[in-house]
Design a protein around this motif. Structure first.
Motif, PDB file in Angstrom:
ATOM      1  N   HIS A 164      52.265  53.695  43.645  1.00  0.00           N
ATOM      2  CA  HIS A 164      52.432  54.373  44.938  1.00  0.00           C
ATOM      3  C   HIS A 164      51.091  54.340  45.672  1.00  0.00           C
ATOM      4  CE1 HIS A 164      54.168  58.174  47.151  1.00  0.00           C
ATOM      5  NE2 HIS A 164      53.460  57.410  47.972  1.00  0.00           N
ATOM      6  N   HIS A 207      48.982  53.380  49.287  1.00  0.00           N
ATOM      7  CA  HIS A 207      48.990  53.048  50.712  1.00  0.00           C
ATOM      8  C   HIS A 207      47.613  52.531  51.107  1.00  0.00           C
ATOM      9  CE1 HIS A 207      52.682  55.384  51.094  1.00  0.00           C
ATOM     10  NE2 HIS A 207      52.080  56.393  50.493  1.00  0.00           N
ATOM     11  N   GLU A 250      57.099  53.312  51.348  1.00  0.00           N
ATOM     12  CA  GLU A 250      57.666  54.618  51.149  1.00  0.00           C
ATOM     13  C   GLU A 250      58.293  55.107  52.450  1.00  0.00           C
ATOM     14  OE1 GLU A 250      54.726  57.605  50.797  1.00  0.00           O
ATOM     15  OE2 GLU A 250      55.967  59.016  49.712  1.00  0.00           O
ATOM     16  N   ASP A 276      49.137  57.597  45.555  1.00  0.00           N
ATOM     17  CA  ASP A 276      49.535  58.099  46.873  1.00  0.00           C
ATOM     18  C   ASP A 276      48.327  58.319  47.782  1.00  0.00           C
ATOM     19  OD1 ASP A 276      51.022  58.841  49.025  1.00  0.00           O
ATOM     20  OD2 ASP A 276      51.513  60.830  48.284  1.00  0.00           O
ATOM     21  N   TRP A 313      47.681  58.503  50.773  1.00  0.00           N
ATOM     22  CA  TRP A 313      48.291  58.693  52.105  1.00  0.00           C
ATOM     23  C   TRP A 313      47.284  59.147  53.149  1.00  0.00           C
ATOM     24  CZ3 TRP A 313      49.372  63.639  54.516  1.00  0.00           C
ATOM     25  CH2 TRP A 313      48.902  64.735  53.769  1.00  0.00           C
TER      26      TRP A 313
HETATM   27 ZN   LIG Z   1      53.037  58.195  49.782  1.00  0.00          ZN
END
Ligand SMILES: [Zn+2]
Length: 301
Positions: free
Chosen positions: A44, A46, A142, A257, A259
């Motif tokens: 996961h 980004h 996602e 993640d 993000w």
């Molecule tokens: Zn994410």
């Protein structure tokens, strides 16, 4: 000068004896398992627009490399970040395999509208036919659903059917109710679609509910970043989650993640945290969650 050994000296001598060293080692090992040291698959990741200036490719790749991350599910807003990771020779030199996903967002406004916006479906089709330098896109997401009912939006339905038809994995940040709705929107009713549940429910669906969904959908996978209740004191696994991981050793993966940019700053700590609790599990289970489950899902060697 008084040369008789004092009580203090006697205690110091005892503490330095081989017996004391052995006892201390046994105590320390029982209290703290060794960290997992094998490869990591970051399922996961980004590499968004705003990350690319403070964290250019050599920076993010160095973070992966020094943490033993050898494969990543890459997606970015917009998709350029993923394409950059997939095409750079630096990525190969860092020993990182990119599994590219099509992000459904060109910008932040798309977060709240993608599930009914036909232009998103067209963008996905265009990206799929374009592919990347690292090969075809392997998944969608996602994506987020802040209201589970939007899983029934016209574009959400079409994308789930497309995912099953083209054998694309789906990375979905949704609640447990939306998992069921998304699954119902595939031709197999969720029996043949590879859905990776981002955070395995960031709202903290009870362990029994996660268990029920894993049993119902044989290809459902759980990604474990930000999962409430996973770890307890000192970053150790909570008992209920430890039991669930042992019950479904082939169904979980770890992820960073990234993000927001702050997650890149803490990438080392995130991976160290995973290695610490993975070390509490039997070696084959740890290796599965850390690497094998992602690697076999996407055929990464
Ligand atoms: Zn994410």
């Amino acid at each position: 000068m008084n040369r008789r050994p004092s009580l203090g000296r006697w205690l110091v001598a005892l503490a330095r004896s081989p017996w004391a060293l052995a006892a201390g080692w046994v105590f320390a090992s029982a209290a703290q398992a060794a960290d997992y040291t094998g490869p990591l698959f970051d399922a996961h990741l980004h590499y968004n627009d705003e990350a690319q200036s403070p964290h250019p490719l050599p920076d993010v790749l160095a973070r992966m490399q020094r943490n033993g991350v050898h494969a990543i599910v890459a997606n970015s807003r917009p998709n350029d970040g993923t394409l950059a990771l997939a095409s750079s020779p630096l990525t190969r030199e860092a020993g990182v395999t990119v599994v590219p996903f099509v992000r459904l967002y060109r910008n932040r406004a798309d977060y709240d509208n993608w599930f009914r916006d036909e232009s998103i479906y067209q963008m996905v089709q265009a990206e799929l036919s374009r592919g990347t330098a690292a090969g075809p896109f392997r998944g969608l997401g996602e994506f987020h659903l802040y209201d589970s009912n939007n899983a029934d939006g016209p574009v959400a339905r079409k994308l789930m059917a497309l995912a099953e038809e083209k054998q694309l994995a789906v990375l979905a940040h949704v609640d447990d109710a939306a998992i069921e709705l998304l699954m119902a929107n595939t031709p197999s009713k969720g029996q043949k679609v590879r859905l990776i549940w981002a955070h395995t429910g960031i709202g903290g669906a009870p362990v029994e509910r996660v268990d029920q969904l894993l049993a119902r959908y044989p290809l459902l996978m759980g990604e474990l970043s930000y999962r409430p209740g996973l770890t307890c004191e000192d970053g150790k696994l909570c008992p209920a989650w430890r039991a669930l991981l042992l019950k479904y050793p082939g169904r979980f993966m770890i992820g960073s993640d990234t993000w927001v940019n702050q997650r890149w700053l803490y990438y080392d700590e995130l991976m160290k945290g995973y290695r610490a609790w993975l070390g509490e599990l039997p070696a084959d289970v740890a290796r599965g969650i850390a690497w094998d489950n992602g690697a076999s899902l996407f055929g990464v060697k």
